[in-house]
Enzyme design. Structure first.
Site, PDB file in Angstrom:
ATOM      1  N   LYS A   1      41.600 -54.229  -2.794  1.00  0.00           N
ATOM      2  CA  LYS A   1      42.323 -55.437  -2.464  1.00  0.00           C
ATOM      3  C   LYS A   1      42.620 -55.529  -0.966  1.00  0.00           C
ATOM      4  O   LYS A   1      42.303 -56.538  -0.319  1.00  0.00           O
ATOM      5  CB  LYS A   1      43.645 -55.419  -3.246  1.00  0.00           C
ATOM      6  N   THR A   2      43.184 -54.469  -0.439  1.00  0.00           N
ATOM      7  CA  THR A   2      43.528 -54.475   0.974  1.00  0.00           C
ATOM      8  C   THR A   2      42.275 -54.574   1.832  1.00  0.00           C
ATOM      9  O   THR A   2      42.253 -55.251   2.865  1.00  0.00           O
ATOM     10  CB  THR A   2      44.302 -53.198   1.349  1.00  0.00           C
TER      11      THR A   2
ATOM     12  N   ASP B   1      49.320 -61.787   0.040  1.00  0.00           N
ATOM     13  CA  ASP B   1      49.077 -60.545  -0.679  1.00  0.00           C
ATOM     14  C   ASP B   1      50.016 -60.486  -1.887  1.00  0.00           C
ATOM     15  O   ASP B   1      51.093 -61.080  -1.857  1.00  0.00           O
ATOM     16  CB  ASP B   1      49.370 -59.383   0.285  1.00  0.00           C
ATOM     17  N   GLU B   2      49.665 -59.768  -2.906  1.00  0.00           N
ATOM     18  CA  GLU B   2      50.524 -59.581  -4.085  1.00  0.00           C
ATOM     19  C   GLU B   2      51.063 -60.912  -4.605  1.00  0.00           C
ATOM     20  O   GLU B   2      52.244 -61.069  -4.874  1.00  0.00           O
ATOM     21  CB  GLU B   2      51.732 -58.679  -3.740  1.00  0.00           C
TER      22      GLU B   2
ATOM     23  N   GLN C   1      49.874 -56.396 -12.535  1.00  0.00           N
ATOM     24  CA  GLN C   1      50.798 -55.599 -11.725  1.00  0.00           C
ATOM     25  C   GLN C   1      52.034 -56.390 -11.312  1.00  0.00           C
ATOM     26  O   GLN C   1      52.708 -56.053 -10.340  1.00  0.00           O
ATOM     27  CB  GLN C   1      50.088 -55.067 -10.481  1.00  0.00           C
TER      28      GLN C   1
ATOM     29  N   ARG D   1      48.089 -45.336 -10.397  1.00  0.00           N
ATOM     30  CA  ARG D   1      48.318 -44.670  -9.118  1.00  0.00           C
ATOM     31  C   ARG D   1      47.520 -43.384  -9.037  1.00  0.00           C
ATOM     32  O   ARG D   1      47.318 -42.820  -7.965  1.00  0.00           O
ATOM     33  CB  ARG D   1      49.805 -44.313  -8.901  1.00  0.00           C
TER      34      ARG D   1
END
Length: 746
Positions: free
Chosen positions: A52-53, A238-239, A269, A623
């Site tokens: 994503k980043t 983002d997010e 998420q 994670r």
DNA sequence: ACGCACCCGATTTTT
DNA sequence: TCGGGTGCGT
């Protein structure tokens, strides 16, 4: 048109030519498509660990380098400062130029920046204070006292949450009905509006105001909106799954002109519903922006297949989600291990045993491990065992540095110097250190300030006019006034550095000497903290010589613990599932998998709540890169009492072929080094349904304190059954069955 | 106005 | 269990 080249010439920057290949070569085909599609609305659904980043940063780099977009015309919004800094660093690394002019930051910091520039139009001064939760509660408490509502036993904390909820939803208070509210609607409205007025009088904003006032600004001043709409040619978020109504509205407003809006997120998420995040924002993006393109990033680069499968088997129990499934080219890897223990200490010991074992076998460092939990309180047992074992650890989150009393006290002085209208800060320091100005005196001054419609500081200035205060008290108030005035002038003159100003102030207040005299462990700790604060201020000023105390305070107000978490230390990380989002570790433990703890009992009553708990599990599990452990303790101390629980329903939702079960650690005193480790009996997960549901909706019950009522809903399994009951006398309440003696009437 | 002692109550997550 | 808040005595 502006170009990077022109800009670079002006600034004397060096531009390193990069070939097309180098910018996009590290992307897979979906990632690349998502990067290259820059116009119009774009929804990038990015599963955990799917890059994503990488897509975001490459997209920004692509805009600047290939599409020759001026960095000034790009707005990139994140939720944490850490994410913002990381993004900025990575884009700079890709382009090899500094990006001073790009608008990249958290929602709150970016809109604070817009407000600092424009808030005079709304009747605020640019030096407005930002009130944190404690400040807000203090303000509400003042209002309650002032309005003589103390007798009504109003809980300022819950009032604050209501206000926050209303503001986050961007509705007016009249539109909300709180069925079980202990106070009447009229009183609530009164407090709400007084709260809002008082904020403005104090020249202060709460977190919600930073967004809400920005919306006001844009609505009331179309030319201001137009300015920012024109400025930001490209907007990236983002997010996106964590955006609330206010953020949604702001994004929509700002993107109206150019329509170039790219949002990145993962509905699975979304874990901030409780603070207003609305998962609908991402689920409905297609309807909100009908001409949008959608990109699905489903290849995971982080975790082994086993870990992904576990995560998927949990999350697929959610109904309210976009169908997708992560896949990986990686090996299945080790099975996920479930460890069942008797209590929290055993759980902690088992974890530490596993850590030591993993380190031996796989040449890992302590920093490769993360222990995740649902509630901060759970860290204690783990810390205890880690300490005993002499293992370094960092607790991320918990009691926050800037919320410690001694820190807030010092900061209140600084805030007063920046914004003397900030009555909450003045109230905090007027008798700290003790000057003989008591609660009654403060009330008198406050009343005077209200009667004359002036700030608390102005009221202190005119203290002579308040007749009911004794002359002795008056003189100590005047002394306090003189002190503040003196430092205000000192600051105004600007010939001492901020660090000097603050340390002289602390010296004059004698805080450190006073604490030293006390000599207790806590006071010594406080001294350290204040010193650390001074160092922090100094660091800030050294790093940003052109910035002022105002900037420093804003920075403090909007910072989080994850932001300044030192990842370099070789230590085990202890953190909540929430603060783990966005991070990754080779080995992850998800602890406390018990009904009522995870999922947390308060979140078990509705499907929406439960689905969010499931997403939280999903976040935690994803994670892990190499190995995931899950653990439960059958007995746990809660409120200082031993309670026995049942294993989390999440364990039942997992595909059992992916998991390996260990039921171990019987002994209270474990010698970890000589611990022989054999998986023993096979644990039966399904906790039967004996005496299922005598409680059903419609049944009449009697509660020892609340009296008679009718059951409305039943949730949870038999061990942790939660009943929503409408009582005749006290209204609707949630009752945890096992904690009360409920009689069935009919 | 201040300090102490006791009692009660709470424990989710945070920009 | 621990910490904060209240209430009382000085």
């Amino acid at each position: 048109m502006h170009t990077v080249q022109k800009l670079a010439e002006e600034k004397g920057w060096r531009i390193v030519p990069k070939t097309n290949v180098s910018l996009l070569k590290n992307l897979n085909s979906v990632q690349r498509q998502a990067v290259e599609k820059i116009d119009g609305p774009n929804l990038i659904l990015a599963g955990a660990g799917s890059g994503k980043t990488r897509v975001l940063t490459h997209k920004i780099a692509f805009l600047i380098q290939r599409k020759k977009v001026n960095p000034e015309n790009i707005l990139a919004m994140t939720f944490t400062n850490k994410a913002a800094n990381e993004m900025k660093d990575r884009v700079e690394a890709l382009l090899d130029i500094p990006l001073k002019k790009m608008w990249i930051g958290t929602f709150h910091s970016l809109f604070a920046r817009i407000l600092r520039k424009n808030c005079e139009k709304l009747g605020y001064h640019s030096n407005f204070a930002i009130y944190d939760e404690a400040d807000q509660i203090a303000l509400i408490k003042n209002i309650i006292t002032e309005k003589n509502l103390l007798s009504q036993a109003i809980d300022a904390k819950s009032l604050r949450s209501k206000i926050k909820f209303i503001k986050n939803a961007n509705i007016s208070p009249e539109h909300v009905k709180f069925s079980s509210a202990s106070i009447s609607d009229d009183i609530f409205y009164d407090i709400y509006y007084t709260y809002q007025n008082r904020l403005q009088q104090n020249n202060a904003m709460d977190f919600e105001d930073l967004l809400l006032r920005s919306i006001d600004l844009f609505k009331l001043f179309p030319n201001v909106l137009d300015y920012y709409q024109s400025k930001f040619h490209y907007i990236l978020v983002d997010e996106y799954q964590d955006t609330n109504r206010l953020q949604y509205d702001l994004i929509k407003l700002l993107s109206q002109k150019h329509h170039n809006i790219s949002v990145v997120g993962d509905d699975d998420q979304s874990i901030y519903r409780w603070r207003g995040a609305d998962i609908k924002n991402i689920l409905d993006f297609e309807t909100d922006y009908p001409d949008c393109s959608i990109f699905r990033l489903e290849q995971n680069y982080r975790s082994t297949a086993n870990i992904l499968n576990i995560a998927h088997s949990i999350i697929s129990h959610n109904r309210n989600r976009m169908e997708k499934e992560l896949w990986t080219k990686k090996e299945p890897g080790e099975k996920v291990t479930f460890i069942l223990t008797n209590d929290a200490i055993e759980e902690a010991s088992a974890i530490i045993y596993k850590i030591e074992q993993e380190i031996q076998q796989n040449e890992l460092n302590f920093s490769d491990f993360a222990v995740l939990y649902r509630t901060n309180a759970q860290s204690r047992a783990i810390e205890e065992v880690l300490k005993n074992r002499g293992i370094n650890y960092v607790v991320v989150g918990g009691i926050r540095f800037y919320e410690r009393k001694e820190i807030k006290d010092v900061l209140a002085y600084l805030r007063t110097l920046v914004n003397p209208n900030d009555g909450i800060s003045i109230r905090r320091i007027i008798n700290y250190p003790a000057r003989g100005i008591g609660e009654t005196t403060i009330k008198k001054i406050e009343q005077f300030s209200i009667d004359n419609n002036i700030s608390l500081f102005k009221a202190i200035e005119k203290i002579e006019e308040i007749e009911s205060i004794s002359s002795r008290t008056k003189s100590s108030i005047q002394e306090f006034y003189g002190l503040i005035k003196k430092y205000l002038n000192l600051k105004l003159k600007g010939d001492v550095s901020i660090t000097e100003l603050v340390s002289t102030l602390i010296g004059e207040l004698g805080i450190l000497t006073f604490l030293k005299q006390e000599g207790s462990l806590e006071s010594l700790n406080k001294i350290d903290n204040i010193r650390e604060l001074l160092n922090g201020i100094n660091d800030f000023i050294v790093r940003n010589p052109h910035l002022t105390l105002e900037h420093y305070l804003e920075n403090v107000a909007l910072i989080t613990d994850v932001d300044n978490w030192d990842t370099r230390a070789n230590a085990v990380s202890l953190l909540t599932l929430h603060s783990a989002k966005g991070l990754e570790f080779p080995v992850v433990f998800i602890t406390g998998l018990e009904e009522g703890l995870f999922p947390l009992s308060r979140q078990m009553s509705t499907d929406e709540d439960l689905e969010e708990e499931r997403r939280l599990f999903y976040v935690g599990a994803t994670r892990a890169k190499e190995k995931l452990y899950l653990s439960s303790a059958l007995n746990r101390r809660k409120f200082g009492e031993n309670t026995s629980g049942t294993i989390s329903r999440f364990l039942n939702e997992i595909d059992k072929t992916l998991i390996e079960i260990e039921e171990t650690y019987q002994a209270r005193h474990i010698h970890l080094s000589q611990h022989s480790h054999q998986p023993k009996r096979i644990f039966k997960f399904d906790h039967g349904d004996e005496n299922e549901a005598i409680y059903k909706p419609g049944i009449l019950v009697k509660h020892p304190t609340f009296g008679k009522g009718v059951v409305r809903t039943v949730a949870g399994d038999d061990a942790n059954m939660v009943l929503n009951i409408l009582f005749e006398e006290v209204g609707a309440k949630k009752i945890v069955l096992k904690y009360c003696k409920l009689e069935i009437v009919r």
